[in-house]
Write a protein that holds these residues in place. Structure first.
Motif, PDB file in Angstrom:
ATOM      1  N   PRO A 179       0.854  -1.196   0.000  1.00  0.00           N
ATOM      2  CA  PRO A 179       0.000   0.000   0.000  1.00  0.00           C
ATOM      3  C   PRO A 179       0.885   1.239   0.000  1.00  0.00           C
ATOM      4  O   PRO A 179       1.809   1.341   0.801  1.00  0.00           O
ATOM      5  N   LYS A 180       0.587   2.120  -0.940  1.00  0.00           N
ATOM      6  CA  LYS A 180       1.481   3.261  -1.104  1.00  0.00           C
ATOM      7  C   LYS A 180       1.427   4.231   0.058  1.00  0.00           C
ATOM      8  O   LYS A 180       2.354   5.023   0.233  1.00  0.00           O
ATOM      9  N   VAL A 181       0.358   4.179   0.874  1.00  0.00           N
ATOM     10  CA  VAL A 181       0.342   5.045   2.068  1.00  0.00           C
ATOM     11  C   VAL A 181       1.563   4.823   2.906  1.00  0.00           C
ATOM     12  O   VAL A 181       2.020   5.724   3.592  1.00  0.00           O
TER      13      VAL A 181
ATOM     14  N   THR B 130      -4.522  12.721   2.480  1.00  0.00           N
ATOM     15  CA  THR B 130      -5.123  12.455   3.795  1.00  0.00           C
ATOM     16  C   THR B 130      -4.042  12.393   4.863  1.00  0.00           C
ATOM     17  O   THR B 130      -4.301  12.658   6.021  1.00  0.00           O
TER      18      THR B 130
ATOM     19  N   PRO C 118     -10.807   6.219  -3.341  1.00  0.00           N
ATOM     20  CA  PRO C 118      -9.974   5.345  -2.510  1.00  0.00           C
ATOM     21  C   PRO C 118     -10.880   4.392  -1.736  1.00  0.00           C
ATOM     22  O   PRO C 118     -11.841   4.813  -1.107  1.00  0.00           O
TER      23      PRO C 118
ATOM     24  N   VAL D 121     -10.444   2.795   0.903  1.00  0.00           N
ATOM     25  CA  VAL D 121     -10.521   2.958   2.358  1.00  0.00           C
ATOM     26  C   VAL D 121     -11.797   3.646   2.759  1.00  0.00           C
ATOM     27  O   VAL D 121     -12.322   3.401   3.844  1.00  0.00           O
TER      28      VAL D 121
ATOM     29  N   ILE E 277     -11.431  -3.439  -5.024  1.00  0.00           N
ATOM     30  CA  ILE E 277     -10.289  -2.720  -5.577  1.00  0.00           C
ATOM     31  C   ILE E 277      -9.701  -3.443  -6.783  1.00  0.00           C
ATOM     32  O   ILE E 277      -9.068  -2.826  -7.634  1.00  0.00           O
TER      33      ILE E 277
ATOM     34  N   VAL F 105      -3.291  -4.829  -1.570  1.00  0.00           N
ATOM     35  CA  VAL F 105      -3.426  -3.484  -1.018  1.00  0.00           C
ATOM     36  C   VAL F 105      -4.782  -3.338  -0.343  1.00  0.00           C
ATOM     37  O   VAL F 105      -4.888  -2.845   0.785  1.00  0.00           O
TER      38      VAL F 105
ATOM     39  N   VAL G  47      -5.210  -2.614   3.572  1.00  0.00           N
ATOM     40  CA  VAL G  47      -5.777  -1.328   3.956  1.00  0.00           C
ATOM     41  C   VAL G  47      -7.020  -1.537   4.813  1.00  0.00           C
ATOM     42  O   VAL G  47      -7.241  -0.843   5.815  1.00  0.00           O
TER      43      VAL G  47
ATOM     44  N   MET H 131      -0.102  -1.519  11.399  1.00  0.00           N
ATOM     45  CA  MET H 131      -0.701  -0.422  12.152  1.00  0.00           C
ATOM     46  C   MET H 131      -0.161  -0.429  13.565  1.00  0.00           C
ATOM     47  O   MET H 131       0.250   0.587  14.114  1.00  0.00           O
TER      48      MET H 131
HETATM   49  C1  LIG Z   1      -5.832   1.931  -2.794  1.00  0.00           C
HETATM   50  C2  LIG Z   1      -5.588   2.536  -1.504  1.00  0.00           C
HETATM   51  N1  LIG Z   1      -6.583   3.209  -0.912  1.00  0.00           N
HETATM   52  C3  LIG Z   1      -6.361   3.780   0.233  1.00  0.00           C
HETATM   53  C4  LIG Z   1      -5.160   3.683   0.852  1.00  0.00           C
HETATM   54  C5  LIG Z   1      -4.972   4.444   2.117  1.00  0.00           C
HETATM   55  N2  LIG Z   1      -4.879   4.023   3.439  1.00  0.00           N
HETATM   56  C6  LIG Z   1      -4.391   2.898   3.876  1.00  0.00           C
HETATM   57  S1  LIG Z   1      -4.407   2.793   5.508  1.00  0.00           S
HETATM   58  C7  LIG Z   1      -5.117   4.258   5.688  1.00  0.00           C
HETATM   59  C8  LIG Z   1      -5.500   4.828   6.988  1.00  0.00           C
HETATM   60  C9  LIG Z   1      -4.334   5.104   7.817  1.00  0.00           C
HETATM   61  O1  LIG Z   1      -4.751   5.483   9.064  1.00  0.00           O
HETATM   62  C10 LIG Z   1      -5.289   4.837   4.488  1.00  0.00           C
HETATM   63  C11 LIG Z   1      -5.811   6.181   4.310  1.00  0.00           C
HETATM   64  C12 LIG Z   1      -4.129   2.962   0.201  1.00  0.00           C
HETATM   65  N3  LIG Z   1      -2.931   2.800   0.677  1.00  0.00           N
HETATM   66  N4  LIG Z   1      -4.379   2.411  -0.965  1.00  0.00           N
END
Ligand SMILES: Cc1ncc(C[n+]2csc(CCO)c2C)c(N)n1
Ligand SMILES: Nc1ncnc2c1ncn2[C@@H]1O[C@H](COP(=O)(O)OP(=O)(O)OP(=O)(O)O)[C@@H](O)[C@H]1O
Ligand SMILES: Nc1ncnc2c1ncn2[C@@H]1O[C@H](COP(=O)(O)OP(=O)(O)OP(=O)(O)O)[C@@H](O)[C@H]1O
Ligand SMILES: [Mg+2]
Ligand SMILES: [Mg+2]
Lengths: 287, 318, 255, 255, 287
Positions: free
Chosen positions: C103-105, C196, D103, D105, D129, D189, D193, D208
């Motif tokens: 995940p690119k986050v 975000t 997204p 999420v 996704i 992903v 996520v 996390m």
């Molecule tokens: C396709 C795709 N959609 C959303 C995220 C984002 N994401 C992952 S974890 C998280 C919350 C962190 O507290 C968020 C916003 C992603 N990486 N890839």
């Protein structure tokens, strides 16, 4: 006279012909393409062609005939360097062939026009690739387009320049493909059954077009055909190939006087040559 | 010659960020010769990381996360607190009354929800032992911050932890008011932890001590005005982010002030300062609860040297 | 003609249908607004905050576009490399797949340290997330080129590059456009996700900020805006595609 | 033979190169461990927490696989529908692009509310996704089918379905596999996520939780594990692809 | 010679265990295909074929000849329902053609074998599609494979069943494509220059194969060819088309006695017919 020479050829030692090819009409001849004991196996199912040894002189017009699947198209691929031989040596213009040549033009057995290009753009393709046209392509585009259009006109495709290949009939595609092979005036022209999809009249018309081009420029031509009249009418030398694995089993010098008009096809020497060839191929198939 | 300071907030531009934004907009920082750029953040712990990494010179982050960082990175870049804003941690337990939860003891055997980085969750051991509860007597459910109140309202969990002034508002907007809830703010339940403080990287503090002092002076001034008139202060948040719900953010700011800023301790010693003894105790508590490899020195965690004079920090209106 | 009209209005019909289904679902399941607001509440939020939403959208849009542009270029180049050499294919493909499963986050915090928060992490995240589909389709296009078509150029003594440019690319153009459709959506996701975590602006920031204040209609307004932007880009590419790959879609006319 | 060996080892060479570059970058830029740990620290974390990582990986793996399976099925079916009717193409494509630019999420909370905490939201997120790239490539394959090839079946009075199954699908198979490569990465992903939002299991939860304890090497160990799982799936598909689309890759042998 | 007759026998044997052939119209003829004032324009460049009106009887063998690009393939597409006419009416078996027919088999001008299927699987394709074979395909697969192999043997492709199309030569592909058109014993067989890529001997051999199949089953055949000898040898009726826009400008009944042996091609009535046709086409082109 001509009849006699035809008979001589049929009986005569193929070996001798191969070693000492007779000069093309101009007189001074120079070996241009040479195959030495060339074989090619696509896969482990055995050789597609086998032990081919021959020499084609510069400016010579040769034709290959033989039963379907005997390796004629394979020979073309070897000659232009699209395929390396499994064994043996291929030389063109004195240099061993290691990869595709830069001096050849080829009309493939199926037209293989690029579907995203109009007929005209398909014909222009070689000019975008081959030097020295490539360098001048942008600058001289208008001139090149004129040339290509003129060529298309000679094969009867005037008005179809801006059509896409799939909007053409089978025979029209094939004619466009011939134009593509000719447009950059290659030194070595390879034609793989170029007239197969044409009616007899269009075909004969194009024989004459090809003959005139050749008379004027004297490039080297390798023609594959199933039409024995075509082979005899156009070529200096006709090679006869055996069933798979393809070998050269005979070589016919066609001594009909040049330039040849279509009327020659009604002459006796001509029909004798054709019938001779026909009988020989019949034998091969029987064997 | 202005000194440039990149400042990292703990969260989005919300009510509690009013004093920072006010100080920027009214030019208080500029008067101190500072060019401060305030950026929104994505977590009180994240702010510590971003300052430590050098991406920001200063920030607004959780003191407990700071302790944790220092313990985990003893050789890393130093970073310390210089002005405690949330004198008491805003962490609180919100429990459903209809599940029979009236006191900490009732939480035994219940399911609680919180994000894994939530201070309430991380410091749960401290809360539990301070209230005679076995730390492992509740089941925890990891949930996204934006989801925990929803799950509580739906009854998927019996209780949650969260910042008092955030979770309360979120619960109210979901139709769950004070009457339906047992709210246990950590400071009221014998958890002496500090909350968010202004932090600075040691590298910056050493090369620009004056800038740090100036920053705190300007902030202190803005905080005084914020405490005096929260409604007016919210305008500065709105100017920065026109999307905010002014009424809600005013409420949030007031709740933050009441619960975490305007505390007895702060009134007694002035805003921003720490009580050395409480600091040491809370460091020890965090070290135990977070299972840290070592206990950082109190001096490396907080430094009072940049604070304005005490009387200047007596900013609370009567 | 009637058919063409139908086609023109098809997307609008679909949108209308979707809105009706959405409203109906929300209504029949009695979903509370704080979980899943209906189209009406969302429309109101869109209207009430049109100004700020516009500003944030613009931010997201341009960062996405820059990241997308980088992604297209990179995808093309890497696709070229991977598709035209067996060794590179075997060496790079597994790694690229592995990289893209992350995940690119997870990278955003690192980008923040290097580039600060703001537009750069959003651009880079959009870029990192979107090049892969392009790479994959370009590489596939080149790797599955019919030798017969290749030979048309090779017989002229064309260099590898010529073959790829004159045959490989045109031939895989329909799939290149297909990958653009996937890539543009991912680019938006990347930019928004990065916002975000690390931005004061953009739809991602707006959604996070609205989300933490539990204003779901505003969050959904943000989502709608992203969708609309992506759809606009889609339309743009669709036009481009129509002009450039009409030859490949010729079968459709007779359907 | 030598060439084949080289190909076999190509991925390992690439991995080794990557690790070296990674270590070198971390070392030369002196990136602190709490931001971007080096391969050594990551390897240690992997080793020390092998047990829990294994458990979480398994959870992520199977949820991803279920979601991916659903995604493939849906992508195929929708691709079929979109690719074989001009009306559906025009009606659905923009909407699908719009949907996929969101997204995912953003949907997880809704899924959690509807399906409770656990594996279902992860599965559904992975599914939501990952179906799009498959859809896009299948639809493109069908929409660009040469009429000449179609006619081969149509002339036999074949039904539309026959044409699609016997010509459309095989012809777009290389691109179907290409899309699987994109889809599997997205599925991972999505699952990860989703696990970060509401779960007590899975690599997403692990990351996390490690992240909130500032244990970056463990976070990176999680990322590595995702990558490795995706690469394993890639290898699996690559084998499948080799068997099923050899005809399309025939050109490569002579390169 | 012996080999050839053996081949013919094998064809016959393969036939014997097939379904009862459709009512062979030895004398009583029934209109099967009927065109009424049919024109087709692909785009706004004008009609490709124009005002075609003709009737083909059930069991009739017709051939179309005409210059390249005149609309022969277009006629085939109309006849099988691959294209609807722009104006006019096409009926087959008494019913207007609204979409592709279910009773036809077609060998396209270019072989269009599916590259992901082996030669054998390509030939089996119609059996997977067309009822009643389709229903029984799984159950009777072994039998069908045998049939397909027998068919491939008759065209000289024994041993190439498991090769992919791109591993075959041009002529071999074309032969496989003919097998594909025949395998499901269509009531209406459409052949678009099926023998163009073959050498004279293979071609004549396949004439005989086709002749024997037709004699045995009396399906309706529409053959497009540029080889006038082929047309005259095989067909009951030869239609001559004009240059684009293609119209039927003449219809020749070929009354040579059936069954015809290859020796008939040397007979005078045959050569007269061929020359007559040839002259006529020459005129068209001149016009
Ligand atoms: C396709 C795709 N959609 C959303 C995220 C984002 N994401 C992952 S974890 C998280 C919350 C962190 O507290 C968020 C916003 C992603 N990486 N890839
Ligand atoms: N790419 C290939 N892979 C494997 N075998 C091949 C390939 N191309 C051709 N062959 C085989 O090589 C032999 C000769 O093929 P080639 O195409 O040269 O025949 P040809 O003389 O041109 O026949 P035709 O007159 O039918 O075009 C055939 O038996 C064919 O099956
Ligand atoms: N798909 C198409 N779109 C537009 N024009 C077409 C299309 N197919 C054929 N044509 C045009 O229709 C005319 C007739 O084509 P057709 O293929 O029927 O000729 P043909 O008689 O089969 O010729 P050949 O003997 O060369 O195969 C040609 O002028 C051709 O350009
Ligand atoms: Mg050939
Ligand atoms: Mg035709």
């Amino acid at each position: 006279m001509a009849e006699q020479s035809a008979r001589e050829n049929r009986v005569g030692a193929a070996q001798a012909d191969r070693e000492a090819p007779v000069a093309a009409a101009t007189g001074a001849s120079r070996p241009f393409v040479s195959f030495q004991d060339v074989s090619l196996a696509y896969d482990d199912s055995g050789n597609a062609i086998e032990d081919i040894s021959l020499t084609i002189d510069e400016g010579e017009f040769v034709a290959f005939v033989g039963p379907s699947g005997c390796g004629k198209s394979t020979f073309m691929k070897l000659c232009t360097g699209l395929r390396p031989p499994t064994t043996g040596k291929v030389e063109v213009d004195g240099k061993p062939v290691t990869g595709p040549l830069k001096i050849s033009g080829m009309a493939f057995q199926n037209a293989t026009l690029l579907p995203w290009r109009t007929t005209l753009d398909n014909v222009l393709l070689p000019l975008e690739i081959v030097e020295p046209y490539r360098r001048r392509f942008r600058r001289d585009k208008a001139k090149f387009v004129e040339q290509a259009k003129a060529l298309l006109r000679t094969v009867g495709l005037e008005g179809y320049e801006h059509q896409y290949p799939w909007q053409l009939s089978g025979g029209m595609q094939q004619r466009a493909s011939i134009c593509r092979a000719l447009v950059h005036e290659p030194r070595l022209l390879m034609l793989d059954e170029p007239f197969a999809a044409l009616d007899a009249f269009t075909r004969e018309e194009l024989w004459c077009v090809l003959r005139d081009l050749w008379e004027a420029q004297r490039f080297t031509v390798v023609l594959v055909t199933h039409d024995l009249r075509e082979a005899v009418f156009l070529a200096d030398t006709v090679y006869v190939m055996s069933k798979r694995p393809g070998r050269i089993i005979d070589t016919h010098r066609i001594d009909l006087e040049r330039p040849r008009g279509l009327e020659v096809t009604y002459s006796e020497p001509f029909t004798n040559l054709v019938h001779g060839l026909r009988a020989q191929i019949g034998e091969i198939r029987g064997a | 010659q202005e000194t440039r300071i990149r400042f990292q907030l703990d969260w989005r531009f919300e009510g509690p960020s009013a004093p920072f934004l006010m100080a920027v907009e009214r030019g208080y920082f500029a008067e101190e010769g500072l060019n401060v750029v305030v950026d929104s953040g994505s977590g009180s712990a994240g702010a510590i990381n971003r300052v430590a990494s050098g991406a920001y010179e200063m920030g607004f982050g959780d003191m407990n996360a700071l302790v944790e960082f220092l313990a985990n990175n003893p050789d890393g870049p130093g970073i310390k607190g210089v002005y405690v804003v949330y004198d008491g941690t805003p962490a609180a337990v919100f429990a459903r009354r209809d599940r029979g939860i009236e006191s900490p003891a009732d939480l035994e055997g219940k399911t609680m929800g919180a994000p894994s980085f939530d201070t309430g969750y991380r410091a749960w051991g401290i809360f539990a032992s301070a209230n005679g509860l076995a730390a492992d007597s509740v089941d925890w459910q990891n949930v996204d911050p934006a989801l925990r109140e929803t799950l509580l309202v739906r009854g998927d969990v019996d209780a949650i932890t969260g910042f008092y002034f955030t979770s309360l508002l979120n619960l109210e907007s979901r139709g769950m008011g004070m009457d339906d809830l047992t709210i246990m703010p950590f400071p009221e339940f014998d958890v002496p932890l500090y909350g968010n403080a202004i932090v600075v990287s040691n590298r910056f503090a050493e090369s620009n001590p004056e800038a740090v002092s100036g920053f705190l002076r300007a902030f202190n001034r803005a905080l005084r005005e914020t405490l005096a008139d929260p409604d007016a202060a919210i305008q500065y948040v709105r100017n920065r982010d026109s999307l905010i719900d002014v009424e809600m953010e005013t409420r949030r700011l007031r709740l933050a002030i009441e619960s975490s800023i305007d505390t007895e301790d702060a009134r007694a010693h002035g805003a921003g300062a720490v009580n050395q003894e409480r600091l040491e105790r809370s460091i020890q508590l965090v070290a135990d609860a977070y299972d840290l490899p070592q206990v950082p020195d109190a001096d490396s965690v907080f430094s009072s040297e940049f604070l304005p004079d005490q009387q200047d920090r007596m900013i609370f209106p009567d | 003609m009637n058919n063409r009209m139908l086609e023109r209005f098809a997307p609008w019909i679909a949108v209308a249908a979707l809105v009706v289904i959405w409203e109906f679902t929300v209504w029949i399941l009695a979903v509370p607004e704080f979980i899943f607001p209906g189209p009406w509440a969302t429309a109101q939020a869109l209207y009430n905050f049109a100004g700020p939403i516009g500003v944030h959208s613009w931010q997201t849009f341009w960062t996405t576009m820059v990241g997308f542009g980088l992604g297209v270029a990179t995808g093309l180049v890497l696709g070229f490399i991977v598709g035209s050499s067996r060794f590179m294919y075997h060496a790079c493909y597994p790694l690229l797949v592995g990289f893209n499963a992350i995940p690119k986050v997870a990278f955003v915090p690192i980008l923040v340290v290097w580039f600060g928060i703001g537009s750069v992490p959003a651009i880079l995240t959009a870029f990192l997330i979107c090049f892969f589909p392009i790479l994959v389709n370009v590489a596939t296009g080149l790797a599955t080129l019919e030798p017969e078509m290749e030979d048309v150029l090779r017989v002229l003594g064309a260099k590898r590059m010529d073959v790829l440019l004159k045959v490989g690319l045109p031939r895989s153009l329909p799939y290149f456009f297909a990958s653009l459709k996937v890539a543009i959506t991912l680019a938006f996701v990347g930019a928004v996700v990065s916002e975000t975590v690390a931005s004061n602006q953009g739809i991602g920031y707006l959604m996070m900020s609205a989300g933490s204040q539990m204003r779901m209609p505003l969050v959904f307004a943000g989502l709608i805006v992203i969708s609309v932007m992506a759809m606009i880009m889609y339309e743009f590419f669709a036009q481009l595609e129509k002009r450039m790959t009409g030859w490949a879609h010729r079968g459709q006319s007779s359907l």
